[in-house]
Write a protein that holds these residues in place. Structure first.
Motif, PDB file in Angstrom:
ATOM      1  N   PRO A 136       0.782  -1.234   0.000  1.00  0.00           N
ATOM      2  CA  PRO A 136       0.000   0.000   0.000  1.00  0.00           C
ATOM      3  C   PRO A 136       0.818   1.292   0.000  1.00  0.00           C
ATOM      4  O   PRO A 136       0.253   2.377   0.099  1.00  0.00           O
ATOM      5  N   THR A 155       5.613 -10.068  11.573  1.00  0.00           N
ATOM      6  CA  THR A 155       4.232 -10.554  11.472  1.00  0.00           C
ATOM      7  C   THR A 155       4.085 -11.917  12.123  1.00  0.00           C
ATOM      8  O   THR A 155       4.888 -12.815  11.879  1.00  0.00           O
ATOM      9  N   ARG A 176      11.229  -8.984   8.413  1.00  0.00           N
ATOM     10  CA  ARG A 176      11.937  -8.548   7.194  1.00  0.00           C
ATOM     11  C   ARG A 176      12.531  -7.160   7.382  1.00  0.00           C
ATOM     12  O   ARG A 176      11.931  -6.286   8.014  1.00  0.00           O
ATOM     13  N   GLY A 206       9.385  -5.658  -0.070  1.00  0.00           N
ATOM     14  CA  GLY A 206       9.172  -6.559   1.063  1.00  0.00           C
ATOM     15  C   GLY A 206       8.903  -7.986   0.624  1.00  0.00           C
ATOM     16  O   GLY A 206       8.932  -8.912   1.432  1.00  0.00           O
ATOM     17  N   ASN A 257      -3.227  -9.029   4.530  1.00  0.00           N
ATOM     18  CA  ASN A 257      -2.312  -8.346   3.628  1.00  0.00           C
ATOM     19  C   ASN A 257      -0.963  -9.040   3.646  1.00  0.00           C
ATOM     20  O   ASN A 257      -0.671  -9.816   4.553  1.00  0.00           O
ATOM     21  N   HIS A 258      -0.162  -8.697   2.663  1.00  0.00           N
ATOM     22  CA  HIS A 258       1.166  -9.287   2.497  1.00  0.00           C
ATOM     23  C   HIS A 258       2.060  -8.888   3.675  1.00  0.00           C
ATOM     24  O   HIS A 258       2.199  -7.713   3.988  1.00  0.00           O
ATOM     25  N   ALA A 259       2.664  -9.885   4.319  1.00  0.00           N
ATOM     26  CA  ALA A 259       3.484  -9.627   5.507  1.00  0.00           C
ATOM     27  C   ALA A 259       4.783  -8.901   5.171  1.00  0.00           C
ATOM     28  O   ALA A 259       5.425  -8.335   6.055  1.00  0.00           O
ATOM     29  N   GLY A 260       5.181  -8.927   3.901  1.00  0.00           N
ATOM     30  CA  GLY A 260       6.442  -8.274   3.547  1.00  0.00           C
ATOM     31  C   GLY A 260       6.255  -6.871   3.027  1.00  0.00           C
ATOM     32  O   GLY A 260       7.111  -6.008   3.227  1.00  0.00           O
ATOM     33  N   THR A 261       5.133  -6.612   2.376  1.00  0.00           N
ATOM     34  CA  THR A 261       4.998  -5.350   1.643  1.00  0.00           C
ATOM     35  C   THR A 261       4.110  -4.336   2.350  1.00  0.00           C
ATOM     36  O   THR A 261       3.942  -3.233   1.858  1.00  0.00           O
ATOM     37  N   THR A 262       3.523  -4.715   3.493  1.00  0.00           N
ATOM     38  CA  THR A 262       2.617  -3.797   4.189  1.00  0.00           C
ATOM     39  C   THR A 262       3.305  -3.223   5.419  1.00  0.00           C
ATOM     40  O   THR A 262       3.563  -3.937   6.380  1.00  0.00           O
ATOM     41  N   PRO A 263       3.647  -1.917   5.384  1.00  0.00           N
ATOM     42  CA  PRO A 263       4.327  -1.317   6.541  1.00  0.00           C
ATOM     43  C   PRO A 263       3.452  -1.422   7.791  1.00  0.00           C
ATOM     44  O   PRO A 263       2.223  -1.492   7.691  1.00  0.00           O
TER      45      PRO A 263
END
Lengths: 407, 407
Positions: free
Chosen positions: A191, A258, A283, A350, B221-227
């Motif tokens: 996002p 997470t 990460r 990520g 949501n994606h655990a890597g790409t969601t701050p």
């Protein structure tokens, strides 16, 4: 919006209809719908005058070699496999955009050879191992993988043969020395760009990951007859720890952590949990920041367990160092974003990508397009036409720079 | 240790071998091993000179009516069904002890009629409804239950007929007015007496219970790409709430609150949980304390959800008021403990018992025996000989008092 942008999006959606399941997009490594995608892309590439081949890992490759250009070539591409019930853009967008980049090179008459790669497996759904396509291209394919079996007990070697390919030729899939760079265009899958109202970003690093599972063991007991002070509740311990995971990640710049998975035993409403098993996914772009965070979270778990009279143990499942993108090639991307009149956004990825694997073999960079709603691995996954247009504008500057500097 | 105490324990262990499953104790309502227990107990009771009958709910009853005694009688008993893979003492101990109490009445030549009751179902395993036996005896059996089916699609009415009984006679199982009191002897099923190094306790109240399930809904949501700051993590919210549940119960006298069950979706290590469903079990001897605690915990959930941008909803599954034991009969028990030379311990029962159902019909009390390790519903369930001896000493004083005062 340009005609090209709507064509790109329509093309991704058309490819999404090539699926193992009616009404949903599911396209695993070397399944019949992947054959259909190959046919479709082959026709597109041949119409552009490209020389097409399929390597032993099922990667589809097309070469645009202008007569006036040196043999040294830029690779552009992404993957064409999907997760189950996927969206239309994860992977495929990078392949369709590569076709448009070849169009740009032709239109601009650049003395630049381009090799388009449609990787056969990035998601790893069929054989439980990701990056099969890019491993082969990077020369990092472990032949032991050929014996792995899918859910139907078919070995990877047999799946390759059934696709009309020869697994014995796997080593020939590795890049030669004329491959001088790799660009992967991909949706952000997060996002961040949407929150910052930006179309594009240059990717600086693919973050490192630690994945582990952690088990608190206390004592299962009757929820009615065991006073609070005599309990050794494994879920209460896990809950305290999960709070600490979130707190550490919130207070550490660039860190994401997470707990996505949890199971308790016996998992009955009237029994105090005797065991709680949780996952942890951490990460960060800096390996030292990641390993420091993991160390602190394991210490937290130990402290919580000791204070509560529980045992705790963990098992590391994945330790993957961060992979920095090539500085020079990435500066070409960010310079091109600036030249195209947009704010330069540089960010980490990520998620893992084929670019992570290719980077071990060839200078590599990535261009991210905004993900509306941050959605990915979801049928609602989307791309905005204005962002495709922006990427095409950036492509002109980028390709021009590469043609000028890479010889 | 007395010979009687070791006989009581041996008898419980012998009954435990009458099971639906070899090597484990599992004895559900009206199964063949329950028939075997009836045969065994019937022989024991007839040898003592008792008149034996089985009512339409499958309860086995034996009457000891001395010639010199009034018809008004004291009931003593507990249940003979078990959970799957049970211990040897939950329920059965109270029935075997009742036999010993009849021996005491005979030996002391007390002018007191005793009716022993071995309830057919307390655990509710077979038909998913507990207290079938005591409901019938309390005159609170709902005939709609007869249509319920077990896992083999056998109705309760058919199960009753297959046991040689007539479900049409259920109403006759209800107590008549000559039943003037009920005593249930039971293992504590908790760690309190052991922690306080006591053999026995008089039970003052069976606590009330609220059970509910609560669901936090955020966004997967994606655990890597969601701050971290853009997450709506349902498990992080649930973990914070679970911490509050534990804290409130720890700081409220006599309150127990348990989250025993948790499920998250999609429950994958690399995906932020979008949904978390948890159970809540709250018990207290005072209904107002219990409902106040539940209210506060639901407010906590609302506050946490709002602060984190999540939705929360709950569903109440059980609201069961506390059931006080009869004051006079319970004072007979605690006076007898004192007379037998032990410290008087009065405590609540955190678990439900047949006594809870009988209390609506007849003055009722309970005597708890220490549970080593707090274990129950477990093959490791045990009873100490010294505690059985202590209960038999208490029995002498108690029965004497009842004979003197209940006429």
């Amino acid at each position: 919006m340009s005609e090209v942008a709507s064509r790109v999006i329509a093309e991704c959606r058309r490819i999404a209809s090539m699926s193992e399941e009616p009404g949903r997009t599911t396209r695993r490594f070397l399944t019949p719908p992947m054959q259909a995608v190959h046919q479709y892309l082959r026709a597109r590439m041949e119409a552009l005058g490209m020389a097409v081949r399929v390597d032993a890992a099922g990667n589809l490759l097309g070469l645009w070699q202008p007569a006036n250009a040196p043999a040294r070539r830029l690779l552009i591409g992404s993957h064409i496999d999907t997760v189950p019930d996927a969206g239309a853009f994860d992977g495929v967008l990078g392949v369709v955009m590569a076709l448009e980049f070849v169009e740009l090179v032709k239109e601009m008459q650049l003395p630049l050879a381009i090799e388009l790669i449609a990787f056969s497996d990035e998601e790893g759904v069929r054989f439980g191992v990701p990056f099969i396509g890019s491993r082969a291209v990077a020369g990092r394919f472990d032949s032991a993988l050929l014996e792995r079996k899918d859910a139907d007990r078919i070995t990877m070697a047999d799946a390759i043969r059934a696709f009309g390919l020869d697994p014995a030729l796997m080593e020939e899939a590795a890049l030669d020395e004329n491959a001088v760079g790799f660009l992967e265009i991909h949706i952000e899958q997060g996002p961040v760009l949407e929150a910052e109202k930006l179309s594009l970003a240059a990717v600086t690093t693919i973050v490192g990951q630690t994945r582990l599972s952690l088990e608190f063991e206390g004592e299962a007991n009757h929820a009615g007859t065991t006073p609070m002070k005599l309990r050794r509740d494994a879920l209460a311990a896990a809950a305290e720890w999960i709070g600490g995971v979130e707190q550490l990640a919130r207070s550490t710049d660039g860190l994401v952590a997470t707990v996505g998975k949890i199971a308790v035993e016996p998992n009955a409403g009237n029994v105090i949990p005797g065991k709680a098993t949780v996952s942890l996914d951490v990460r960060h772009a800096w390996d030292s920041a990641r390993s420091g965070a993991v160390k602190q979270l394991l210490e937290n778990a130990q402290e919580i367990a000791e204070r509560r009279g529980l045992a705790v143990q963990h098992q590391v499942q994945l330790e993957q160092p961060a992979v920095p993108m090539d500085e020079r090639l990435t500066s070409f991307v960010s310079d091109a974003i600036e030249a195209a009149g947009m704010p330069v956004k540089r960010m980490t990825s990520g998620a893992g990508h084929d670019a992570m694997v290719l980077a071990s073999r060839v200078p590599t960079t990535m261009l991210f397009l905004r993900s509306p709603g941050g959605l990915s691995h979801h049928p609602g996954e989307a791309v905005l036409e204005e962002d495709v247009d922006a990427a095409l504008r950036v492509g002109r500057f980028f390709l021009n720079r590469v043609a000028a500097e890479i010889r």
